[in-house]
Design an enzyme around this catalytic site. Structure first.
Site, PDB file in Angstrom:
ATOM      1  N   GLU A 209      79.496  24.324  38.119  1.00  0.00           N
ATOM      2  CA  GLU A 209      78.902  25.644  37.939  1.00  0.00           C
ATOM      3  C   GLU A 209      79.885  26.733  37.517  1.00  0.00           C
ATOM      4  O   GLU A 209      79.478  27.713  36.892  1.00  0.00           O
ATOM      5  CB  GLU A 209      78.204  26.085  39.233  1.00  0.00           C
ATOM      6  CG  GLU A 209      76.956  25.273  39.573  1.00  0.00           C
ATOM      7  CD  GLU A 209      75.811  25.510  38.594  1.00  0.00           C
ATOM      8  OE1 GLU A 209      75.700  26.644  38.073  1.00  0.00           O
ATOM      9  OE2 GLU A 209      75.044  24.560  38.329  1.00  0.00           O
ATOM     10  N   SER A 488      30.166  16.393  76.427  1.00  0.00           N
ATOM     11  CA  SER A 488      30.304  15.679  77.701  1.00  0.00           C
ATOM     12  C   SER A 488      31.734  15.576  78.212  1.00  0.00           C
ATOM     13  O   SER A 488      31.961  15.151  79.341  1.00  0.00           O
ATOM     14  CB  SER A 488      29.738  14.275  77.554  1.00  0.00           C
ATOM     15  OG  SER A 488      28.426  14.341  77.071  1.00  0.00           O
TER      16      SER A 488
END
Lengths: 793, 143
Positions: A209, A488
């Site tokens: 870079e 339930s």
């Protein structure tokens, strides 16, 4: 800046302007003089313009310098709290299969090698795994990085030893990183310091870079020229001319728009940054700032997090191929995403490796070997990158009362949680594959959603949370936020309330006949059974095991709605509950986590432990900040809870959940309850083994009917979860003063173990039924009819 | 920080040494922990003792909680944690934890006695002399 400090009026005038400025009132005296003075005016105008430009430029430069200086001298980033799962404990005698250890090591990014000694690596040899654990700082101190030989005896650990052969009583692996608590910007990062960064990564970044990083002053003119030429030669953009400093400035302050103004800003700020800060500071900032990928809304910044995101391990452990990939991705994290664009990523990695060889950073053979390695590891985990948004919601919920959002998303706290990453993975997988199986069997099922919660029985620790079919989506978390009628699943609370009064036993009878309840407002409510029939007089155990609605309502009315609500609150429900008789049948909206709390209390013998997702919070330096201790309170008498839990166990053998018998390993005893709501809108299963509580919900977000009962929707998923995550059968210790007898399920009277419909249930000593039911022997046909009648409940 | 590499040969030797180590009486029985060596839970209890002696009560509690994660059904661990809570001035927590211990201890008289004794102490601290007397009675009646 000296220029700017000079007031305009004190600026030296150019020599030609020797005389005082004229006032506008002076008339021109002669044309010849006027002609002589014109150049003066032009010069003056130029000078004024020049001054203005200079002034403007000064202000501009000063402003940008100030922006850079003030930003970089303070805290550079808001560092999100880092969230970890529970560490795996290693000690002789514990239940742990080799396969499970390997899965844990994979989750943690440990690498299988020929030798170990470097943290994060292991060697496997016959019945022994030798691993080198990474060190980790827990609240109770540092777990050192060390090499351990772990020997298996089947599915147990026979021994844990160090390199000298001495026994190690107890060791912990480092905990898995499971996410971060992000700020509104959704910027995520793990800040690293230069010491923790491999030299190869530093060299590679600079080689690829910004070759003259250590010599340029922020802008690299030669670099720009070189890039220009290279691009010209290649006919396309192969190199960028920006320095690391410029890239840092761009990422931190500027938009990605390509404009001259932005270029200028970038250059000025880069120069300013270099003037004020040394190279190491700038480099470190770059390492932590650079954008490395996207995960939904979460933006992955910096190499520290990228390392975990792509390879599940810390930066310091990256191999050359992994470093080359990350460095290559800087150029375009989306274009070179190894998952989405593997070919481009591979080519880019090759380019980086070639540059490293060319620059003498990497040995050609090493580079060649690196180019042959896979891009990312082959696992196909749903949570690659280890990010669990659903569990993070629970973490946030637990921390909300003690920490504000700002502290959680900025201070770099370390949060050690209860999540078991392997259980989480198993649970998530069970929900996804279970819903897929249901989808294959039904036409409308693509809208089917699901949620699940798994906890540890005695510690009340939340081990896994699945918030929906898509594990990684950061959307609606059904496990915590969906409030659905529970059906339930709530019934055990009614029967527990009955036993707690001391007036009932599991053999007490209740009528299963037409019932009309007068409601406020003059209406009547006539609850119906699932099979639309009435069975006459039934014992409580049968009514619960076969989930009869009418007897449950009748019993509830005898007890009072508020008594049942009181039981629910004592069992740990914190929500307000409506005081209507329909509550007995579960017409109350609760989340899967709420239901998990209820069942956790039943599983733990009536002791309530508020479910926890967080164990402790440490500062960014690893200093202990706060511990969330185990808390307990007794909610119900152990005898009553024992009787209910054993009835729920019988429910999985002879009741509505008997389908589990074909789905679970034979040796795994569990207790649980199905739940189905009106028109099949919600399918629930909640239950527990000896060590795990699990709750599963299946339904649709639009609350439309699914056609699924608790037994056909949630139950199979629950069975898959339990099979994978439970290590201990439900075998509670019988409380003192309890006796067990065989009773006839139809009548509730005493019977022989070989008679049809016989079930072994506990009673308080002296209160078991004395009367005997006639023994009908094994009546297979009767059993089959009953089985068909009950299976869809 | 361990930084040296272990060569393969040494690893195999180590594996062998581990396999052949004496005292590994693990012929398929349920408990494979080596009897002559300190167990994980004992190590944690020792750490808890040290921490408690030095007045670091929360650390002691943390160590016992860690032990409980390894052996959640061991009544002695719940009682031990209850004692630390009592020392921390949390008698309500102490009572609950000790009660939990009473439900987990089966026939072991000593464990039951210990647990009820802590319940009694906790109730005394809570200003419940009657409850404390009941607990003492239960402790006395333990087998």
């Amino acid at each position: 800046m000296p220029e700017s400090d000079t007031p305009e009026g004190e600026r030296p005038e150019p020599a030609a302007h020797g005389r005082r400025p004229r006032t506008g009132g002076d008339p021109p005296r002669a044309s010849s003089r006027g002609a002589r003075r014109r150049p003066h005016r032009v010069l003056k105008a130029f000078a004024a313009c020049g001054l203005l430009v200079l002034l403007g430029a000064s202000v501009y430069v000063i402003h940008l310098e100030h922006v850079v200086a003030s930003h970089f001298s303070g805290r550079l980033w808001r560092i999100p709290a880092r969230v970890y799962g529970r560490p795996l404990e290693l000690h002789a005698g514990r239940h742990l299969s080799p396969d499970r250890l390997f899965r844990e090591l994979e989750l943690l990014g440990y690498e299988a090698r020929d030798t170990t000694g470097v943290p994060g690596t292991f060697v496997s040899h016959e019945d022994t795994v030798v691993l080198t654990a990474r060190g980790f700082r827990f609240g109770d101190g540092l777990e050192p990085a060390r090499t351990l030989a772990v020997r298996f005896d089947g599915d147990r650990l026979a021994s844990v030893r160090d390199t000298s052969g001495a026994s190690v009583p107890l060791a912990r692996l480092d905990p898995a990183l499971i996410g971060s608590l992000l700020p509104e910007s959704f910027e995520d990062r793990i800040v690293v310091e230069r010491d923790g960064v491999p030299d190869l990564l530093v060299d590679a970044l600079i080689a690829v870079e910004d070759r003259r990083f250590y010599t340029h002053g922020g802008i690299d003119v030669r670099g720009v020229a070189r890039a220009f030429l290279a691009n010209l030669r290649a006919g396309s953009i192969v190199q960028g001319g920006s320095t690391l400093t410029q890239q840092l400035i761009r990422s931190k302050f500027l938009t990605n728009r390509r404009s001259l103004r932005r270029k200028l800003d970038e250059a000025v700020m880069a120069l300013a940054l270099e003037r004020r800060f040394d190279k190491e500071t700038i480099f470190e900032a770059y390492l932590n700032e650079v954008y490395m990928g996207q995960d939904g809304r979460r933006a992955v910044h910096g190499f520290g997090l990228a390392s975990y995101f792509y390879f599940d391990k810390p930066l310091a452990e990256l191999a050359p191929n992994e470093i080359a990939l990350l460095v290559g991705m800087v150029k375009g994290p989306t274009a070179y995403d190894p998952h989405r664009h593997p070919e481009a990523a591979r080519a880019r990695r090759r380019v980086v490796l070639d540059v490293l060889v060319e620059r003498g950073v990497l040995d050609p053979q090493v580079a060649e070997a690196a180019a042959g390695r896979p891009l990312v590891r082959a696992h196909t985990r749903a949570n690659a990158g280890g990010y669990h948004p659903a569990f993070l919601d629970a973490v946030r919920r637990d921390l909300a009362s003690d920490y504000d959002d700002e502290a959680l998303s900025s201070d770099g706290l370390r949060i050690l949680t209860t999540m078991d990453p392997v259980v989480q993975e198993d649970t998530a997988d069970a929900v996804t594959s279970g819903l897929d199986a249901l989808a294959r069997a039904r036409a409308t099922a693509d809208l089917l959603e699901g949620a699940a919660v798994v906890t540890s029985v005695h510690g009340g620790e939340i081990l896994a949370i699945v918030g929906g079919r898509k594990q990684r989506a950061q959307g609606f978390n059904r496990a915590l936020e969906a409030q659905r009628a529970v059906g339930s699943v709530l019934k055990p609370a009614v029967y527990l309330t009955a036993l707690e009064t001391g007036r009932y036993t599991l053999s007490s009878t209740v009528e299963d006949t037409l019932l009309e309840v007068q409601m406020p407002g003059g209406t009547t409510w006539a609850p119906r059974n699932f099979d639309e029939t009435f069975t006459g007089t039934v014992p409580l155990c049968r009514a619960l095991m076969l989930s009869r609605n009418v007897p449950t309502v009748r019993l509830g009315l005898e007890l009072g709605v508020d008594q049942v609500i009181d039981t629910l609150h004592r069992l740990g429900t914190t929500r307000e509950l409506p005081s209507y008789p329909s509550l007995f049948l579960g017409a109350v909206p609760l989340s899967p986590l709420d239901v998990a709390q209820l069942y956790n209390s039943l599983a733990a013998g009536g002791f309530v432990t508020p479910l926890r997702a967080v164990r402790e919070v440490l500062t960014s330096d690893g200093e202990p900040l706060q511990r969330y201790p185990l808390e307990l309170r007794q909610a119900c008498t152990p005898k009553s809870v024992y009787q209910i839990a054993r009835t729920l166990e019988a429910t999985t053998e002879q009741g509505t959940a008997r389908a589990l018998q074909d789905l679970l390993p034979e040796a795994l005893h569990v207790a649980g309850k199905t739940g189905t709501t009106d028109d099949f809108r919600d399918s629930w299963f909640a239950g527990f083994s000896g060590d795990r509580v699990a709750v599963v919900w299946v339904g649709r977000d639009d609350n439309a009917p699914t056609g699924l009962t608790g037994a056909t929707g949630a139950l199979p998923i629950w069975a898959t979860i339990m099979t994978r995550v439970s290590e201990r059968s439900f075998e509670p210790r019988e409380p003192a003063g309890i006796e067990e007898v065989w009773i006839d399920l139809a009548s509730g009277k005493r019977t022989g173990s070989r008679c049809a419909n016989a079930v072994r249930l506990p009673f308080v000593e002296g209160r078991a039924p004395r009367e005997k039911a006639p023994c009908e022997g094994e009546n297979i046909a009767e059993k089959a009819v009953g089985w068909f009648r009950d299976i869809f409940r | 920080m361990v930084s040296r590499h272990l060569p393969v040969k040494r690893m195999v030797k180590l594996a062998l040494a581990v396999t052949l180590a004496p005292g590994l009486g693990c012929g398929g029985s349920g408990s494979v922990a080596e009897p002559t060596e300190i167990s994980a839970v004992d190590a944690l209890l020792e750490a808890a003792d040290t921490a408690e002696r030095e007045g670091r009560l929360d650390e002691a509690a943390a160590a016992i909680e860690r032990a409980l994660r390894l052996e959640p059904s061991a009544p002695a661990l719940w009682t031990r944690l209850a004692r630390v809570r009592l020392a921390e001035g949390l008698p309500e927590q102490a009572e609950s934890l000790a009660l939990k211990a009473t439900t987990l201890s089966g026939g072991d008289g000593a464990e039951v006695r210990d647990a009820w004794a802590v319940v009694a102490e906790a109730r005394t601290a809570l200003g419940d002399p009657q409850g404390a007397a009941v607990a003492r009675d239960r402790a006395g009646r333990a087998p």
